[in-house]
Design a protein around this motif. Structure first.
Motif, PDB file in Angstrom:
ATOM      1  N   LEU A  67      -3.650  57.517   2.332  1.00  0.00           N
ATOM      2  CA  LEU A  67      -2.761  58.672   2.461  1.00  0.00           C
ATOM      3  C   LEU A  67      -2.516  59.367   1.121  1.00  0.00           C
ATOM      4  O   LEU A  67      -2.282  60.586   1.075  1.00  0.00           O
ATOM      5  CB  LEU A  67      -1.421  58.219   3.065  1.00  0.00           C
ATOM      6  CG  LEU A  67      -1.438  58.012   4.591  1.00  0.00           C
ATOM      7  CD1 LEU A  67      -0.225  57.207   5.034  1.00  0.00           C
ATOM      8  CD2 LEU A  67      -1.486  59.362   5.303  1.00  0.00           C
ATOM      9  N   LYS A  68      -2.596  58.624   0.049  1.00  0.00           N
ATOM     10  CA  LYS A  68      -2.404  59.219  -1.278  1.00  0.00           C
ATOM     11  C   LYS A  68      -3.525  60.192  -1.635  1.00  0.00           C
ATOM     12  O   LYS A  68      -3.374  61.015  -2.544  1.00  0.00           O
ATOM     13  CB  LYS A  68      -2.325  58.119  -2.328  1.00  0.00           C
ATOM     14  CG  LYS A  68      -1.156  57.155  -2.142  1.00  0.00           C
ATOM     15  CD  LYS A  68      -1.223  56.003  -3.135  1.00  0.00           C
ATOM     16  CE  LYS A  68      -0.107  54.997  -2.911  1.00  0.00           C
ATOM     17  NZ  LYS A  68      -0.192  53.844  -3.851  1.00  0.00           N
ATOM     18  N   ASP A 115       1.266  47.058  13.375  1.00  0.00           N
ATOM     19  CA  ASP A 115       2.303  46.981  12.340  1.00  0.00           C
ATOM     20  C   ASP A 115       2.207  48.147  11.365  1.00  0.00           C
ATOM     21  O   ASP A 115       2.772  48.104  10.271  1.00  0.00           O
ATOM     22  CB  ASP A 115       2.219  45.654  11.586  1.00  0.00           C
ATOM     23  CG  ASP A 115       0.961  45.521  10.746  1.00  0.00           C
ATOM     24  OD1 ASP A 115       0.010  46.306  10.966  1.00  0.00           O
ATOM     25  OD2 ASP A 115       0.916  44.640   9.873  1.00  0.00           O
ATOM     26  N   ALA A 116       1.514  49.214  11.760  1.00  0.00           N
ATOM     27  CA  ALA A 116       1.303  50.356  10.854  1.00  0.00           C
ATOM     28  C   ALA A 116       1.826  51.652  11.480  1.00  0.00           C
ATOM     29  O   ALA A 116       1.246  52.718  11.290  1.00  0.00           O
ATOM     30  CB  ALA A 116      -0.187  50.488  10.521  1.00  0.00           C
ATOM     31  N   ARG A 117       2.925  51.558  12.228  1.00  0.00           N
ATOM     32  CA  ARG A 117       3.441  52.746  12.921  1.00  0.00           C
ATOM     33  C   ARG A 117       3.735  53.891  11.969  1.00  0.00           C
ATOM     34  O   ARG A 117       3.303  55.038  12.192  1.00  0.00           O
ATOM     35  CB  ARG A 117       4.702  52.393  13.722  1.00  0.00           C
ATOM     36  CG  ARG A 117       5.392  53.602  14.313  1.00  0.00           C
ATOM     37  CD  ARG A 117       6.606  53.226  15.152  1.00  0.00           C
ATOM     38  NE  ARG A 117       6.210  52.548  16.378  1.00  0.00           N
ATOM     39  CZ  ARG A 117       7.066  52.223  17.343  1.00  0.00           C
ATOM     40  NH1 ARG A 117       8.358  52.488  17.203  1.00  0.00           N
ATOM     41  NH2 ARG A 117       6.639  51.610  18.434  1.00  0.00           N
ATOM     42  N   GLU A 118       4.495  53.628  10.917  1.00  0.00           N
ATOM     43  CA  GLU A 118       4.888  54.707  10.003  1.00  0.00           C
ATOM     44  C   GLU A 118       3.672  55.328   9.325  1.00  0.00           C
ATOM     45  O   GLU A 118       3.613  56.546   9.128  1.00  0.00           O
ATOM     46  CB  GLU A 118       5.873  54.171   8.964  1.00  0.00           C
ATOM     47  CG  GLU A 118       7.189  53.697   9.551  1.00  0.00           C
ATOM     48  CD  GLU A 118       7.863  54.768  10.401  1.00  0.00           C
ATOM     49  OE1 GLU A 118       7.870  55.950   9.976  1.00  0.00           O
ATOM     50  OE2 GLU A 118       8.373  54.437  11.488  1.00  0.00           O
ATOM     51  N   GLU A 119       2.708  54.507   8.987  1.00  0.00           N
ATOM     52  CA  GLU A 119       1.499  55.013   8.321  1.00  0.00           C
ATOM     53  C   GLU A 119       0.663  55.868   9.271  1.00  0.00           C
ATOM     54  O   GLU A 119       0.119  56.908   8.869  1.00  0.00           O
ATOM     55  CB  GLU A 119       0.680  53.846   7.788  1.00  0.00           C
ATOM     56  CG  GLU A 119       1.318  53.106   6.615  1.00  0.00           C
ATOM     57  CD  GLU A 119       2.471  52.198   7.009  1.00  0.00           C
ATOM     58  OE1 GLU A 119       3.252  51.796   6.126  1.00  0.00           O
ATOM     59  OE2 GLU A 119       2.588  51.888   8.224  1.00  0.00           O
ATOM     60  N   THR A 136     -13.178  48.375   5.152  1.00  0.00           N
ATOM     61  CA  THR A 136     -12.830  47.015   5.559  1.00  0.00           C
ATOM     62  C   THR A 136     -11.563  46.593   4.838  1.00  0.00           C
ATOM     63  O   THR A 136     -11.545  46.479   3.608  1.00  0.00           O
ATOM     64  CB  THR A 136     -13.967  46.039   5.226  1.00  0.00           C
ATOM     65  OG1 THR A 136     -15.140  46.426   5.928  1.00  0.00           O
ATOM     66  CG2 THR A 136     -13.586  44.622   5.638  1.00  0.00           C
ATOM     67  N   GLY A 137     -10.508  46.379   5.626  1.00  0.00           N
ATOM     68  CA  GLY A 137      -9.242  45.988   5.023  1.00  0.00           C
ATOM     69  C   GLY A 137      -8.122  45.971   6.046  1.00  0.00           C
ATOM     70  O   GLY A 137      -8.312  46.349   7.207  1.00  0.00           O
ATOM     71  N   ASP A 138      -6.960  45.539   5.618  1.00  0.00           N
ATOM     72  CA  ASP A 138      -5.769  45.557   6.451  1.00  0.00           C
ATOM     73  C   ASP A 138      -5.406  46.998   6.773  1.00  0.00           C
ATOM     74  O   ASP A 138      -5.367  47.858   5.888  1.00  0.00           O
ATOM     75  CB  ASP A 138      -4.624  44.879   5.709  1.00  0.00           C
ATOM     76  CG  ASP A 138      -3.321  44.961   6.447  1.00  0.00           C
ATOM     77  OD1 ASP A 138      -3.148  44.191   7.410  1.00  0.00           O
ATOM     78  OD2 ASP A 138      -2.482  45.806   6.062  1.00  0.00           O
ATOM     79  N   CYS A 139      -5.137  47.292   8.029  1.00  0.00           N
ATOM     80  CA  CYS A 139      -4.929  48.682   8.442  1.00  0.00           C
ATOM     81  C   CYS A 139      -3.742  49.325   7.742  1.00  0.00           C
ATOM     82  O   CYS A 139      -3.834  50.454   7.252  1.00  0.00           O
ATOM     83  CB  CYS A 139      -4.750  48.746   9.959  1.00  0.00           C
ATOM     84  SG  CYS A 139      -6.261  48.418  10.890  1.00  0.00           S
ATOM     85  N   ARG A 140      -2.618  48.604   7.684  1.00  0.00           N
ATOM     86  CA  ARG A 140      -1.423  49.190   7.081  1.00  0.00           C
ATOM     87  C   ARG A 140      -1.626  49.488   5.608  1.00  0.00           C
ATOM     88  O   ARG A 140      -1.345  50.610   5.129  1.00  0.00           O
ATOM     89  CB  ARG A 140      -0.234  48.245   7.271  1.00  0.00           C
ATOM     90  CG  ARG A 140       1.094  48.873   6.870  1.00  0.00           C
ATOM     91  CD  ARG A 140       2.239  47.900   7.097  1.00  0.00           C
ATOM     92  NE  ARG A 140       2.216  46.814   6.119  1.00  0.00           N
ATOM     93  CZ  ARG A 140       3.044  45.775   6.161  1.00  0.00           C
ATOM     94  NH1 ARG A 140       3.924  45.657   7.144  1.00  0.00           N
ATOM     95  NH2 ARG A 140       2.983  44.831   5.222  1.00  0.00           N
TER      96      ARG A 140
END
Length: 582
Positions: A328-329, A221-225, A317-321
């Motif tokens: 990215l910031k 669910d992280a395609r754009e990222e 450790t966390g949600d990929c998206r």
């Protein structure tokens, strides 16, 4: 509520949890539950399968292709035993599945009664939550806890109910002062790592020049990222099998898969990178990770997966998206494109090679031709289910992800026979979408009875069987990995097209490459289900993208030691090598 039975409380609670589909085969150990399902059939549908293993596989696929809880139901004893393989598939691939089983009468448990099999103990390893309901006041607590565990941990849970207890009534009695203390509420958590860890990861990535991004199912669910990360770092995206649908295969940033099913450009990029970012994957084959010292960042929602396969310098450790959005910031855009351009040039050559393979008109029919023609005809939002075996190789290489396509297989468990029940689960979860099921003849024949399930519910599943009358993957493992001549892998031929017609499913037999496009298009465009039996070359080897010296020696050793088809195999291998060079 006071006159409700345990079975009524169970099914009504599932409905309150928005469960609308259960995959099952009936039996006397769950007759009480089935009667309530009959009464509530307008709210919850029972998909009748022909084997409980298929029920569990279908529930796993339902979860994979919908993102919702998958549910399967079986009777006591052997019915519960049959669920296990599909449940392990769900556990290994991190899918939320609830298994409900019956049991014998509560006062006969442990007395050698018929089907007196202690499923609680049997399911101890596969289920993260594993409980027997002991009475009416116990139902909501157990159901709520089971479903919350399945969803939060993305895993398998199990509820067992003895036959007579299913009929017990509440009669206004509660064992606690507050009868409504358990709630059917679950809120998805998307945690992100600490700022100090994000800063460390960004500093590591900013210091690299040749970046590889390895993505798995956790990044679906992280395609754009992922694409933004690749563009920012000028990095190469490599996809584990369960992460095949993370980004489209025509993206300029990807070199496709990795491992024995993967591409040569992915292997080269992995060995030449100086920075590795692992996103939502614990790709199991450690020999394909970088051999040299590479600085590595790993993102995973499960902290136990950090550093499991490869030395990791910074773990997030966390949600990929959400983690990628925060990371990215902090990442500085890179201007050096040499590493990416080298991989892109290698990928052009690889794609030319694959195109040549899918265009072959020589006989016997090559599996690459079948899958290549199929790839050109399927919808851009179709769902692809592939079984386990050499068929997985051809699917991984020649099915190209585009737009909103979904793709999955039995990943870490790598079980045969998953393909057909996966298609059942996918179709039930996504009415109206095109479902493609790719099987080998070995995997298909294990649970071929589920073709009757597809026919019964008129599911729009298109099944393509690659038939070579052998257990192909095992054959090549014996030869290339062990250095042994093939043994025990020949299959007695089955006329699958005739079997399909007996199930009232339209069927085609394909053995001529000139007819491949026409026959596949005819089957794809039919309403409802259809099956293609593609009779393929049994000597076509699923060669890995990169062949190491050990594999070459083992291959030669098997030929010398008396491989019965050595001349046909050698002829095919040499032909393929020549085609690849020229």
């Amino acid at each position: 509520m006071s006159n409700k039975t345990v079975a009524e409380l169970l099914i009504e609670r599932l409905i309150q949890w928005d469960v609308d589909t259960i995959f099952s085969l009936p039996g006397d150990g769950i007759n009480g539950i089935y009667e309530v399902l009959r009464i509530h059939e307008e709210h919850i549908r029972v998909v009748q399968v022909r084997h409980e293993e298929a029920a569990a596989f279908a529930a796993c696929a339902y979860a994979k292709y919908s993102g919702r809880l998958g549910v399967c139901l079986s009777t006591s004893g052997p019915g519960g035993v049959h669920l296990l393989n599909g449940l392990y598939d769900a556990k290994f691939d991190g899918q939320p599945v609830l298994a409900i089983t019956g049991h014998t009468f509560h006062d006969l448990i442990g007395t050698h009664y018929q089907q007196d099999l202690d499923l609680d103990k049997l399911f101890m390893d596969v289920a993260a939550y594993n409980e027997r309901i002991m009475g009416p006041s116990h139902v909501h607590n157990v159901v709520d806890e089971a479903i919350k565990t399945a969803l939060s941990q993305r895993t398998v849970v199990h509820i067992n109910i003895p036959k007579d207890i299913q009929e017990w009534k509440l009669n206004g009695h509660q064992s606690t002062a507050n009868p409504a203390h358990s709630a059917n509420i679950y809120k998805l958590s998307r945690p992100i790592p600490a700022v100090v860890d994000l800063d460390a990861a960004a500093a590591l990535i900013n210091g690299g020049n040749r970046v590889v991004i390895l993505v798995g199912r956790g990044a679906l669910d992280a395609r754009e990222e992922v694409l933004q990360l690749a563009a920012t770092t000028q990095g190469v995206v490599i996809k584990a099998l369960l992460g095949k649908a993370v980004i489209p295969d025509d993206s300029p940033y990807t070199t496709g898969g990795i491992g024995l099913l993967g591409t040569a450009p992915s292997h080269d990029a992995m060995q030449e990178c100086d920075t590795l970012i692992m996103v939502g994957t614990s790709f199991p084959y450690m020999e394909f990770y970088p051999k040299q010292n590479v600085r590595t960042v790993q993102i995973d929602i499960d902290p136990t997966r950090i550093g499991l396969r490869h030395a990791v310098e910074v773990g997030l450790t966390g949600d990929c998206r959400e983690t990628l959005r925060a990371l990215l910031k902090l990442i500085d855009p890179k201007k050096d494109t040499h590493f990416l351009e080298k991989s892109q040039n290698c990928m052009k050559q690889w794609n030319n090679f694959l195109q040549a393979q899918t265009s072959r008109m020589d006989k016997p029919l090559k599996p690459q031709v079948v899958v290549g023609k199929l790839n050109a005809l399927i919808d851009s939002n179709c769902i692809v289910c592939t079984d386990t075996g050499t068929v997985t190789v051809w699917a991984a290489r020649h099915i190209l992800i585009r737009d909103q396509m979904q793709f999955s297989a039995s990943g870490t468990l790598a079980s045969m026979a998953n393909g057909l029940p996966y298609a059942v689960g996918a179709a039930m979860a996504n009415p109206g979408r095109q479902i493609i099921c790719l099987c080998g003849d070995g995997g298909f024949s294990m649970l071929m009875c589920e073709l009757a399930t597809i026919a019964k519910y008129k599911l729009p599943v298109k099944i393509i069987i690659l038939k070579n009358n052998s257990l192909g993957m095992i054959k090549w493992e014996q030869i290339a990995l062990e250095g042994n001549p093939e043994y025990g892998i020949d299959l007695h031929p089955i006329d699958f097209a005739l079997f399909a017609k007996a199930c009232e499913v339209p069927a085609f037999t394909l053995d001529d490459p000139e007819q491949a496009g026409t026959i596949i298009a005819q089957a794809i465009n039919m309403p409802g289900p259809a099956l293609i039996e593609a009779v393929i070359d049994p000597y076509e080897p699923p060669m890995p993208g990169h062949i190491n010296s050990a594999q070459m020696w083992h291959f030669a050793e098997a030929m010398i030691r008396g491989e019965k088809d050595r001349w046909d195999i050698l002829k095919t291998v040499v032909e393929n090598k020549v085609r690849r060079i020229f």
